[in-house]
Design a protein around this motif. Structure first.
Motif, PDB file in Angstrom:
ATOM      1  N   GLY A 117       0.793  -1.231  -0.052  1.00 16.57           N
ATOM      2  CA  GLY A 117      -0.025   0.078  -0.067  1.00 16.57           C
ATOM      3  C   GLY A 117       0.887   1.170  -0.018  1.00 16.57           C
ATOM      4  N   PRO A 118       0.106   2.370   0.131  1.00 19.06           N
ATOM      5  CA  PRO A 118       1.060   3.684  -0.187  1.00 19.06           C
ATOM      6  C   PRO A 118       2.096   3.758   1.156  1.00 19.06           C
ATOM      7  CG  PRO A 118      -1.413   4.084   0.098  1.00 19.06           C
ATOM      8  CD  PRO A 118      -1.229   2.690   0.209  1.00 19.06           C
ATOM      9  N   GLY A 119       2.967   4.191   0.861  1.00 15.47           N
ATOM     10  CA  GLY A 119       4.285   4.287   1.946  1.00 15.47           C
ATOM     11  C   GLY A 119       5.243   2.949   2.083  1.00 15.47           C
ATOM     12  N   VAL A 120       4.702   1.923   1.711  1.00 12.49           N
ATOM     13  CA  VAL A 120       5.449   0.655   2.023  1.00 12.49           C
ATOM     14  C   VAL A 120       6.821   0.882   1.198  1.00 12.49           C
ATOM     15  CG1 VAL A 120       5.425  -1.780   1.564  1.00 12.49           C
ATOM     16  CG2 VAL A 120       3.551  -0.687   2.555  1.00 12.49           C
ATOM     17  N   ARG A 121       6.817   0.842  -0.172  1.00 13.85           N
ATOM     18  CA  ARG A 121       7.708   1.042  -1.208  1.00 13.85           C
ATOM     19  C   ARG A 121       8.699   2.252  -0.554  1.00 13.85           C
ATOM     20  NH1 ARG A 121       6.246  -1.541  -5.963  1.00 13.85           N
ATOM     21  NH2 ARG A 121       4.003  -1.800  -5.958  1.00 13.85           N
ATOM     22  N   GLU A 122       8.065   3.237  -0.236  1.00 12.96           N
ATOM     23  CA  GLU A 122       9.009   4.434   0.113  1.00 12.96           C
ATOM     24  C   GLU A 122       9.699   4.049   1.341  1.00 12.96           C
ATOM     25  OE1 GLU A 122       5.855   4.258  -0.864  1.00 12.96           O
ATOM     26  OE2 GLU A 122       5.279   6.222  -1.863  1.00 12.96           O
ATOM     27  N   GLY A 123       9.141   3.496   2.457  1.00 15.47           N
ATOM     28  CA  GLY A 123       9.551   2.893   3.651  1.00 15.47           C
ATOM     29  C   GLY A 123      10.741   2.097   3.492  1.00 15.47           C
ATOM     30  N   ILE A 124      10.621   1.122   2.586  1.00 13.62           N
ATOM     31  CA  ILE A 124      11.823   0.148   2.203  1.00 13.62           C
ATOM     32  C   ILE A 124      12.744   0.791   1.775  1.00 13.62           C
ATOM     33  CG2 ILE A 124      12.566  -1.791   0.893  1.00 13.62           C
ATOM     34  CD1 ILE A 124       9.631  -2.996   1.108  1.00 13.62           C
ATOM     35  N   ILE A 125      12.713   1.813   0.728  1.00 14.95           N
ATOM     36  CA  ILE A 125      13.870   2.355   0.177  1.00 14.95           C
ATOM     37  C   ILE A 125      14.438   3.295   1.210  1.00 14.95           C
ATOM     38  CG2 ILE A 125      14.293   4.403  -1.363  1.00 14.95           C
ATOM     39  CD1 ILE A 125      12.009   3.673  -3.196  1.00 14.95           C
ATOM     40  N   ALA A 126      13.828   3.971   1.770  1.00 16.13           N
ATOM     41  CA  ALA A 126      14.490   4.806   3.285  1.00 16.13           C
ATOM     42  C   ALA A 126      15.106   3.870   4.089  1.00 16.13           C
ATOM     43  CB  ALA A 126      13.177   5.642   4.028  1.00 16.13           C
ATOM     44  N   SER A 127      14.635   2.816   4.446  1.00 15.37           N
ATOM     45  CA  SER A 127      15.366   1.857   5.312  1.00 15.37           C
ATOM     46  C   SER A 127      16.691   1.459   4.790  1.00 15.37           C
ATOM     47  CB  SER A 127      14.471   0.840   5.688  1.00 15.37           C
ATOM     48  OG  SER A 127      13.346   1.074   6.425  1.00 15.37           O
ATOM     49  N   VAL A 128      16.414   1.218   3.508  1.00 17.49           N
ATOM     50  CA  VAL A 128      17.909   0.612   2.754  1.00 17.49           C
ATOM     51  C   VAL A 128      18.828   1.761   2.892  1.00 17.49           C
ATOM     52  CG1 VAL A 128      18.975  -0.234   0.794  1.00 17.49           C
ATOM     53  CG2 VAL A 128      16.707  -1.240   1.418  1.00 17.49           C
ATOM     54  N   ASP A 129      18.436   2.751   2.687  1.00 16.93           N
ATOM     55  CA  ASP A 129      19.352   3.961   2.666  1.00 16.93           C
ATOM     56  C   ASP A 129      20.171   4.199   4.101  1.00 16.93           C
ATOM     57  OD1 ASP A 129      18.903   4.630  -0.025  1.00 16.93           O
ATOM     58  OD2 ASP A 129      17.448   6.291   0.264  1.00 16.93           O
ATOM     59  N   LYS A 130      19.196   4.030   5.109  1.00  9.46           N
ATOM     60  CA  LYS A 130      19.711   4.152   6.381  1.00  9.46           C
ATOM     61  C   LYS A 130      20.594   2.937   6.737  1.00  9.46           C
ATOM     62  CE  LYS A 130      15.655   6.022   8.601  1.00  9.46           C
ATOM     63  NZ  LYS A 130      14.511   5.642   9.362  1.00  9.46           N
ATOM     64  N   GLY A 131      20.350   1.644   6.255  1.00  6.06           N
ATOM     65  CA  GLY A 131      21.439   0.843   6.482  1.00  6.06           C
ATOM     66  C   GLY A 131      22.624   0.908   5.763  1.00  6.06           C
ATOM     67  N   ASN A 132      22.698   1.568   4.372  1.00  6.86           N
ATOM     68  CA  ASN A 132      23.836   1.866   3.745  1.00  6.86           C
ATOM     69  C   ASN A 132      24.695   2.855   4.378  1.00  6.86           C
ATOM     70  OD1 ASN A 132      24.352  -0.170   1.623  1.00  6.86           O
ATOM     71  ND2 ASN A 132      22.060   0.233   1.001  1.00  6.86           N
ATOM     72  N   ALA A 133      23.848   3.721   5.095  1.00  6.83           N
ATOM     73  CA  ALA A 133      24.686   5.039   5.538  1.00  6.83           C
ATOM     74  C   ALA A 133      25.205   4.853   7.020  1.00  6.83           C
ATOM     75  CB  ALA A 133      23.746   6.042   5.577  1.00  6.83           C
ATOM     76  N   ASP A 134      24.696   3.820   7.601  1.00  5.68           N
ATOM     77  CA  ASP A 134      25.015   3.539   8.841  1.00  5.68           C
ATOM     78  C   ASP A 134      26.464   2.573   8.817  1.00  5.68           C
ATOM     79  OD1 ASP A 134      25.545   2.845  11.367  1.00  5.68           O
ATOM     80  OD2 ASP A 134      23.435   2.610  11.884  1.00  5.68           O
ATOM     81  N   PRO A 135      27.481   3.129   9.377  1.00  9.62           N
ATOM     82  CA  PRO A 135      28.773   2.339   9.400  1.00  9.62           C
ATOM     83  C   PRO A 135      28.828   0.917  10.383  1.00  9.62           C
ATOM     84  CG  PRO A 135      29.056   4.525  10.429  1.00  9.62           C
ATOM     85  CD  PRO A 135      27.746   4.485   9.804  1.00  9.62           C
ATOM     86  N   ALA A 136      27.827   1.135  11.329  1.00  7.46           N
ATOM     87  CA  ALA A 136      27.663  -0.100  12.331  1.00  7.46           C
ATOM     88  C   ALA A 136      26.783  -1.344  11.341  1.00  7.46           C
ATOM     89  CB  ALA A 136      27.046   0.447  13.579  1.00  7.46           C
ATOM     90  N   VAL A 137      26.253  -0.921  10.543  1.00  7.48           N
ATOM     91  CA  VAL A 137      25.422  -1.946   9.800  1.00  7.48           C
ATOM     92  C   VAL A 137      26.090  -2.664   8.760  1.00  7.48           C
ATOM     93  CG1 VAL A 137      23.456  -2.560   8.360  1.00  7.48           C
ATOM     94  CG2 VAL A 137      23.211  -0.614  10.396  1.00  7.48           C
ATOM     95  N   LYS A 138      26.215  -3.771   8.888  1.00  9.38           N
ATOM     96  CA  LYS A 138      27.022  -4.648   7.989  1.00  9.38           C
ATOM     97  C   LYS A 138      26.080  -5.602   6.945  1.00  9.38           C
ATOM     98  CE  LYS A 138      30.981  -3.564   9.741  1.00  9.38           C
ATOM     99  NZ  LYS A 138      31.441  -2.113   9.335  1.00  9.38           N
ATOM    100  N   VAL A 139      24.939  -5.711   7.307  1.00  7.67           N
ATOM    101  CA  VAL A 139      23.905  -6.588   6.812  1.00  7.67           C
ATOM    102  C   VAL A 139      22.479  -6.186   7.036  1.00  7.67           C
ATOM    103  CG1 VAL A 139      24.357  -8.445   8.359  1.00  7.67           C
ATOM    104  CG2 VAL A 139      23.398  -8.959   5.981  1.00  7.67           C
ATOM    105  N   MET A 140      21.683  -6.350   6.081  1.00  3.59           N
ATOM    106  CA  MET A 140      19.932  -6.147   6.740  1.00  3.59           C
ATOM    107  C   MET A 140      19.223  -7.401   6.384  1.00  3.59           C
ATOM    108  SD  MET A 140      19.927  -2.310   4.790  1.00  3.59           S
ATOM    109  CE  MET A 140      21.212  -2.123   3.847  1.00  3.59           C
ATOM    110  N   VAL A 141      18.129  -7.108   6.887  1.00  5.82           N
ATOM    111  CA  VAL A 141      16.971  -8.294   6.787  1.00  5.82           C
ATOM    112  C   VAL A 141      15.649  -7.399   6.516  1.00  5.82           C
ATOM    113  CG1 VAL A 141      15.615 -10.100   8.294  1.00  5.82           C
ATOM    114  CG2 VAL A 141      18.064  -9.972   8.669  1.00  5.82           C
ATOM    115  N   LEU A 142      15.120  -7.917   5.519  1.00  2.00           N
ATOM    116  CA  LEU A 142      13.886  -7.627   5.364  1.00  2.00           C
ATOM    117  C   LEU A 142      12.814  -8.526   5.702  1.00  2.00           C
ATOM    118  CD1 LEU A 142      11.701  -5.477   3.679  1.00  2.00           C
ATOM    119  CD2 LEU A 142      12.520  -6.573   1.502  1.00  2.00           C
ATOM    120  N   ILE A 143      11.944  -8.006   6.671  1.00  2.00           N
ATOM    121  CA  ILE A 143      10.898  -8.948   7.403  1.00  2.00           C
ATOM    122  C   ILE A 143       9.654  -8.393   7.463  1.00  2.00           C
ATOM    123  CG2 ILE A 143      11.393  -8.430   9.682  1.00  2.00           C
ATOM    124  CD1 ILE A 143      11.338 -11.464  10.352  1.00  2.00           C
ATOM    125  N   GLY A 144       8.428  -9.117   7.569  1.00  2.00           N
ATOM    126  CA  GLY A 144       7.141  -8.621   7.703  1.00  2.00           C
ATOM    127  C   GLY A 144       6.804  -8.643   8.933  1.00  2.00           C
TER     128      GLY A 144
END
Ligand code: NAD
Length: 704
Positions: free
Chosen positions: A29-56
């Protein structure tokens, strides 16, 4: 709700967790795709993060697109979530439970790894709503598992269980699923440092292999030719997978989008979306008490182990509900149980059922000989001979033994439900449960509301139908209820057109071309011409104006009862079910026409189609007008699941809306002039035509 709440980003150690939390099923629905994009950006920008999990969150991964959004203007995305996942510098693991369907699976395919719990299901079911995956599914899946397996999945739209998906190569690992979040985090930590990052779009092995087999796609087209008749989406799906082999990834994505866009507003997609929503709407009972939530039934009983009773018992056993079967005598019970065993054995022989499963199902069906033995069942369904005296006797006995609150249902095809209800002291608990033959196969479950049936009983009976895997729809009690009553004029007209010069094979050809799996005369040969013969005799005796159907009457009197006698509307070779047009039928038709002085003429295919379907549309309007169905779309659902009406045409009334109420009324009125009373336009049809209202907005005049 603000976006971060729909999609959350949290960090646990080196793992960034992207949680989609959009109840009930995390649709896109509205906002889900945008939310995923914003989260991936955060993960890539955060030096502490080495890997990400996408979950429901909740009961599912991402279950798919929001179907209401198809065919409407959509937001223009500056960045596409699939690309953002693909381009992530840090690995992303999709952790799947519940469903990953359509856009849900496409998001998972754009991740570097996919893990799932054993009960998860994945699939690309877009074809079932007349479109194709539009988020790279037709490009990534063939690269991941090979074009042949991908086409089979996309063209069938089936849900693939996780274990099978693992074998196919869609899923990298099956996790126990006790605590998916933690298990996925562990998995992610283990692969965090692995390089290069596996990206489905970069895979070339399967595509290279497929290039050596250019006949693959034509073979697939050929294999679906019969089932996908008149449809575009399955062919577009094949073409799109073909592009995955022939074109570089980014070109293939463009081809997919072009093919997707061609389909989105096609008649086929509109009809299939309509059918999807009609099936949800049909479950709604106007006026039903809001706080009433029926329990699932835990035990059932069936009275009568004949053709229908046996199939009904199987329907319960098939879904794990124990069922007792009661007959009039021991030998009838033994015969009934033997038929059930034979039915299951046929499935085992065909390979669609295992012996173990057959044994388990049979063990759930318990033959009993006394009414006292069934008293504790939550629901009882009567399926004895279609005779009022016998049915009344059975309901008197049921009233005496069934526990309070049990649902008392009758499978009668035509007897007024009130007659059975009124012999009990609990008429509110009595309703019809009209199955269609074969009862263990056909999906329609017509719940018939008698005058005194309570809405709680209706809601509970509807739930029984759903629990045994059927599509439940409500009808008011009257001769034939809603489904068969709306189809009866179709059957009358197909017989009467013969007298005027059409042939069974011509009519069958028209209806098969329209989309029915089998023509109506071939169907009649399968179910037997004698059944309706008996009904006609009864009606003719009761009604001096009854329009006799001479052609089928004579065929039955000649012993031509259909396939079981080797001849009916067609002739059959021994041991073969292929219908062959028969000169004998032609001469019977010619005799009838001559004797009654009926002028002969030729029919166009279009006239045949309209004559059959308009007759039923007019009757459906009468049913609505009398408040014997809640809505026009309920009748469509009945036709889709009771009579094999082609789903990609939406349903009888949806199709008629494509013609328009004005035109349907004009033609019905003209045929009324020509053929007399049976074509009298319904008052509702006239009113709709005059006000320019479509059938889908027709409102019953009286409440059910
Ligand atoms: P059937 O003749 O095959 O079976 C009826 C069974 O009921 C027989 O086995 C008979 O021994 C048993 N029976 C008769 N009286 C009984 C009694 N007093 N107590 C217990 N059992 C008794 O008939 P069928 O085709 O299964 O039809 C059963 C009902 O289902 C009818 O009401 C019919 O109108 C309805 N129905 C039939 C179809 C169809 O296509 N055959 C479709 C929908 C509904």
């Amino acid at each position: 709700m603000s976006e971060p709440e729909i999609v959350r980003f949290e960090v646990e150690g080196v793992v960034g967790i992207i949680t989609v939390d959009y109840p009930p099923v995390n649709a896109l629905g509205p906002g889900v795709r945008e939310g995923i994009i914003a989260s991936v950006d955060k993960g890539n920008a955060d030096p502490a993060v080495k890997v990400m999990v996408l979950i429901g969150a909740g009961r599912s991964f991402i279950a798919g697109a929001d179907i209401r959004m198809f065919g409407k203007p959509r937001p223009v995305y500056t960045r596409v979530s699939y690309d953002v996942l693909d381009e992530s510098r840090k690995p992303i693991v999709a952790a799947i439970h519940g469903f990953a369907l359509g856009g849900g699976l496409e998001h998972a395919l754009a991740c570097n790894y996919r893990v799932a719990v054993p009960s998860a299901k994945v699939g690309l079911p877009e074809v079932l709503i007349g479109i194709i995956p539009g988020g790279g599914g037709t490009q990534r899946l063939p690269r991941l598992i090979g074009p042949k397996a991908a086409m089979e999945m996309i063209v069938s739209g089936r849900h693939v269980p996780a274990e099978e998906a693992k074998v196919m190569g869609i899923i990298d690992a099956i996790l126990p699923g006790v605590d998916l979040r933690h298990e996925a985090i562990d998995f992610a930590r283990n692969i965090a440092a692995k390089r290069p990052l596996p990206r489905v779009r970069d895979r070339t092995d399967h595509v290279a292999q497929a290039k050596a087999d250019p006949g693959l796609f034509d073979a697939m087209r050929k294999s679906i030719a019969k089932k996908a008749r008149n449809q575009q989406a399955p062919y577009h799906a094949i073409a799109s997978v073909e592009a995955a082999v022939a074109q570089p990834f980014d070109e293939g994505i463009k081809t997919e989008w072009r093919l997707f866009s061609e389909l989105e507003t096609s008649d086929e997609a509109k009809a299939l979306r309509y059918a999807f929503f009609a099936e949800r709407e049909v479950a709604k009972i106007p006026g039903a008490p809001k706080d009433f939530k029926p329990q699932s039934v835990k035990s059932a009983a069936v009275i009568g182990a004949g053709t229908m009773g046996g199939g009904i018992a199987m329907s319960f056993a098939d879904v794990g509900i124990p069922v007792k079967v009661l007959e009039v005598a021991r030998d009838a019970l033994d015969r009934g149980m033997q038929r059930v065993r034979d039915n299951y054995a046929t499935s085992v022989k065909r390979g669609s059922l295992s012996q173990t499963e057959m044994d388990a199902r049979l063990a759930r069906i318990q033959p009993v000989e006394r009414y006292e033995d069934i008293g504790d069942a939550d629901v009882v369904i009567e399926a004895v001979f279609e005779r009022i005296d016998i049915k009344k006797d059975v309901f008197t006995k049921l009233d005496a033994v069934m526990k309070p609150g049990a649902l008392l249902l009758t499978n009668s095809s035509a007897i007024d439900t009130d007659i059975m209800a009124n012999v009990t002291k609990r008429p509110g608990d009595v309703a019809g449960a009209h199955f269609f033959a074969p009862a263990n196969v056909m999906k329609l479950f017509e719940v018939v509301k008698g005058t005194k049936t309570s809405l709680e009983t209706i809601v509970s009976a509807m739930k029984v139908g759903r629990d045994i895997g059927k599509i439940s729809a409500v009808a008011g009690t009257c001769d034939g209820f809603a489904a068969n009553r709306s189809r009866a004029p179709f059957v009358t007209e197909m017989m009467l057109m013969l007298e005027e010069g059409a042939l069974p094979e011509q009519i069958d050809k028209v209806m098969v071309a329209f989309g029915y799996p089998i023509g109506p005369f071939a169907v009649s040969d399968m179910s037997g011409l004698d059944i309706s013969y008996d009904t006609r005799k009864r009606r003719a005796a009761a009604d001096p104006n009854f329009r006799k159907l001479h052609v089928p009457d004579r065929l039955v009197e000649m012993g031509r009862k259909g396939q079981k006698t080797g001849a009916g509307w067609y002739r059959y070779e021994k041991g073969d079910r292929t219908p062959h047009p028969d000169e004998v039928v032609k001469s019977v038709i010619a005799d009838v026409a001559r004797e009654f002085g009926i002028a002969q003429r030729t029919f166009t295919d279009d006239e045949i189609l309209r004559r059959l379907l308009y007759a039923s549309v007019n009757e459906a309007c009468k049913i609505l007008e009398e408040g014997r169905a809640y809505r026009a779309s309920d009748i469509d659902v009945m036709w889709l699941h009771g009579f094999g009406y082609p789903r990609y045409r939406g349903g009888l009334m949806f199709w008629a809306d494509g013609i328009g109420t004005k035109e349907v009324y004009r033609q019905v009125a003209e045929w009324h002039e020509r053929y007399g009373a049976r074509w009298k336009p319904s008052a509702l049809l006239k009113a709709l035509a005059e006000s320019g209202t479509p059938f889908r907005e027709a409102k019953p005049k009286v409440a059910m």
